[in-house]
Design an enzyme around this catalytic site. Sequence first.
Site, PDB file in Angstrom:
ATOM      1  N   LYS A 104       0.832  -1.212   0.000  1.00 41.93           N
ATOM      2  CA  LYS A 104       0.000   0.000   0.000  1.00 41.93           C
ATOM      3  C   LYS A 104       0.871   1.268   0.000  1.00 41.93           C
ATOM      4  O   LYS A 104       0.640   2.182  -0.783  1.00 41.93           O
ATOM      5  CB  LYS A 104      -0.926   0.028   1.236  1.00 41.93           C
ATOM      6  CG  LYS A 104      -1.837  -1.190   1.367  1.00 41.93           C
ATOM      7  CD  LYS A 104      -2.799  -1.056   2.537  1.00 41.93           C
ATOM      8  CE  LYS A 104      -2.162  -1.044   3.906  1.00 41.93           C
ATOM      9  NZ  LYS A 104      -1.511  -2.314   4.318  1.00 41.93           N
ATOM     10  N   ARG A 116      -9.376   0.819   9.233  1.00 46.66           N
ATOM     11  CA  ARG A 116      -9.003  -0.550   9.586  1.00 46.66           C
ATOM     12  C   ARG A 116     -10.112  -1.247  10.373  1.00 46.66           C
ATOM     13  O   ARG A 116      -9.954  -2.419  10.722  1.00 46.66           O
ATOM     14  CB  ARG A 116      -7.736  -0.535  10.441  1.00 46.66           C
ATOM     15  CG  ARG A 116      -6.445  -0.803   9.665  1.00 46.66           C
ATOM     16  CD  ARG A 116      -5.306  -0.610  10.643  1.00 46.66           C
ATOM     17  NE  ARG A 116      -4.104  -1.328  10.367  1.00 46.66           N
ATOM     18  CZ  ARG A 116      -3.029  -0.800   9.770  1.00 46.66           C
ATOM     19  NH1 ARG A 116      -3.046   0.424   9.309  1.00 46.66           N
ATOM     20  NH2 ARG A 116      -1.938  -1.516   9.636  1.00 46.66           N
ATOM     21  N   ARG A 138      12.067  -6.614   4.585  1.00 49.04           N
ATOM     22  CA  ARG A 138      12.178  -5.159   4.812  1.00 49.04           C
ATOM     23  C   ARG A 138      12.964  -4.891   6.098  1.00 49.04           C
ATOM     24  O   ARG A 138      13.813  -3.993   6.143  1.00 49.04           O
ATOM     25  CB  ARG A 138      10.755  -4.583   4.926  1.00 49.04           C
ATOM     26  CG  ARG A 138      10.668  -3.125   5.299  1.00 49.04           C
ATOM     27  CD  ARG A 138       9.277  -2.580   5.085  1.00 49.04           C
ATOM     28  NE  ARG A 138       8.350  -2.876   6.169  1.00 49.04           N
ATOM     29  CZ  ARG A 138       7.045  -2.591   6.162  1.00 49.04           C
ATOM     30  NH1 ARG A 138       6.507  -2.029   5.105  1.00 49.04           N
ATOM     31  NH2 ARG A 138       6.269  -2.878   7.182  1.00 49.04           N
ATOM     32  N   ARG A 142      -0.415  -8.601  13.861  1.00 47.89           N
ATOM     33  CA  ARG A 142      -0.881  -7.671  12.819  1.00 47.89           C
ATOM     34  C   ARG A 142      -1.748  -8.389  11.793  1.00 47.89           C
ATOM     35  O   ARG A 142      -2.760  -7.860  11.341  1.00 47.89           O
ATOM     36  CB  ARG A 142       0.321  -7.002  12.134  1.00 47.89           C
ATOM     37  CG  ARG A 142       0.984  -5.967  13.022  1.00 47.89           C
ATOM     38  CD  ARG A 142       2.397  -5.656  12.576  1.00 47.89           C
ATOM     39  NE  ARG A 142       2.448  -4.907  11.334  1.00 47.89           N
ATOM     40  CZ  ARG A 142       3.554  -4.754  10.600  1.00 47.89           C
ATOM     41  NH1 ARG A 142       4.688  -5.332  10.975  1.00 47.89           N
ATOM     42  NH2 ARG A 142       3.527  -4.030   9.510  1.00 47.89           N
ATOM     43  N   ARG A 190      11.625  -1.473  11.783  1.00 44.34           N
ATOM     44  CA  ARG A 190      10.428  -1.040  12.497  1.00 44.34           C
ATOM     45  C   ARG A 190      10.207  -1.951  13.693  1.00 44.34           C
ATOM     46  O   ARG A 190      10.402  -3.161  13.593  1.00 44.34           O
ATOM     47  CB  ARG A 190       9.216  -1.143  11.555  1.00 44.34           C
ATOM     48  CG  ARG A 190       8.856   0.157  10.894  1.00 44.34           C
ATOM     49  CD  ARG A 190       7.772  -0.042   9.873  1.00 44.34           C
ATOM     50  NE  ARG A 190       6.526  -0.577  10.413  1.00 44.34           N
ATOM     51  CZ  ARG A 190       5.369  -0.565   9.749  1.00 44.34           C
ATOM     52  NH1 ARG A 190       5.316  -0.061   8.538  1.00 44.34           N
ATOM     53  NH2 ARG A 190       4.281  -1.069  10.283  1.00 44.34           N
TER      54      ARG A 190
HETATM   55  P1  AMP Z   1       1.009   0.512   9.260  1.00 48.72           P
HETATM   56  O1  AMP Z   1       2.178   1.410   9.048  1.00 48.72           O
HETATM   57  O2  AMP Z   1      -0.176   0.902   8.443  1.00 48.72           O
HETATM   58  O3  AMP Z   1       1.382  -0.939   9.099  1.00 48.72           O
HETATM   59  O4  AMP Z   1       0.555   0.692  10.785  1.00 48.72           O
HETATM   60  C1  AMP Z   1       1.427   0.374  11.857  1.00 48.72           C
HETATM   61  C2  AMP Z   1       0.645   0.238  13.154  1.00 48.72           C
HETATM   62  O5  AMP Z   1       0.007   1.494  13.467  1.00 48.72           O
HETATM   63  C3  AMP Z   1      -0.493  -0.767  13.126  1.00 48.72           C
HETATM   64  O6  AMP Z   1      -0.063  -2.090  13.368  1.00 48.72           O
HETATM   65  C4  AMP Z   1      -1.379  -0.224  14.251  1.00 48.72           C
HETATM   66  O7  AMP Z   1      -0.831  -0.499  15.526  1.00 48.72           O
HETATM   67  C5  AMP Z   1      -1.277   1.280  14.047  1.00 48.72           C
HETATM   68  N1  AMP Z   1      -2.304   1.767  13.088  1.00 48.72           N
HETATM   69  C6  AMP Z   1      -2.082   2.321  11.866  1.00 48.72           C
HETATM   70  N2  AMP Z   1      -3.225   2.675  11.275  1.00 48.72           N
HETATM   71  C7  AMP Z   1      -4.224   2.322  12.130  1.00 48.72           C
HETATM   72  C8  AMP Z   1      -5.641   2.402  12.088  1.00 48.72           C
HETATM   73  N3  AMP Z   1      -6.280   2.913  11.024  1.00 48.72           N
HETATM   74  N4  AMP Z   1      -6.335   1.937  13.158  1.00 48.72           N
HETATM   75  C9  AMP Z   1      -5.712   1.427  14.237  1.00 48.72           C
HETATM   76  N5  AMP Z   1      -4.391   1.308  14.340  1.00 48.72           N
HETATM   77  C10 AMP Z   1      -3.628   1.755  13.301  1.00 48.72           C
END
Ligand code: AMP
Length: 191
Positions: free
Chosen positions: A13, A87, A126, A149, A138
């Site tokens: 994404k 989400r 990654r 996740r 990360r």
């Molecule tokens: P991402 O970079 O999109 O993989 O997000 C990393 C982490 O941020 C996720 O595993 C969640 O802990 C938190 N996070 C990101 N976006 C959301 C969302 N829309 N709702 C809830 N938690 C989020």
Amino acid sequence: MNIILLGPPGAGKGTQAAMLVEERDMIQLSTGDMLREAKNSGTEMGKRVAEVMDSGGLVTDEIVIGLIREKLEGDKKGGFIFDGFPRTLAQADALAALLEEQGETLDAVIEMQVDDDVLVERILGRAAEAVAAGGTARADDNEESLKVRLMAYYKQTSPLIGYYHAKGQLVSIDGLGKIDEVKASIAKVLG
Ligand code: AMP
């Protein structure tokens, strides 16, 4: 044009959103990036969400909806790409209301389909690359957090596929190919 890129962690994404920003002057709204920024800058909110994020769970709807609300009120340029948001169904409903308030529409929800074994490979790859380049991975790019996740995705986020399908907004594409192939599939949807 406002779109959602929907897919599990590692679906690509962020990579695709970055290219849409370059080529279509769109604005990438990644709640993950916003939360990491808050976490790294040590704000109160950042401190509160750090543990949840690192473990791989979802941050509360209230926090992420608040982050998105702020951004929707700003410059809209070529439109928004929602990356990693919504989400949950509650977030999806909130987004619909926020867009309506702004007189905006949601033009497409692009579901990027990728097999689980490829997701795991990409994310651990990654993490290894970041370390090899002298940086740090990360905090949630490890096998244990990744399991959480993926579970959060299937349990809380994948119901959005049915939700947007029912609204007639869902387009599913194959996210398994090369970056340029996936990019071409997205371009076809956007026209
Ligand atoms: P991402 O970079 O999109 O993989 O997000 C990393 C982490 O941020 C996720 O595993 C969640 O802990 C938190 N996070 C990101 N976006 C959301 C969302 N829309 N709702 C809830 N938690 C989020």
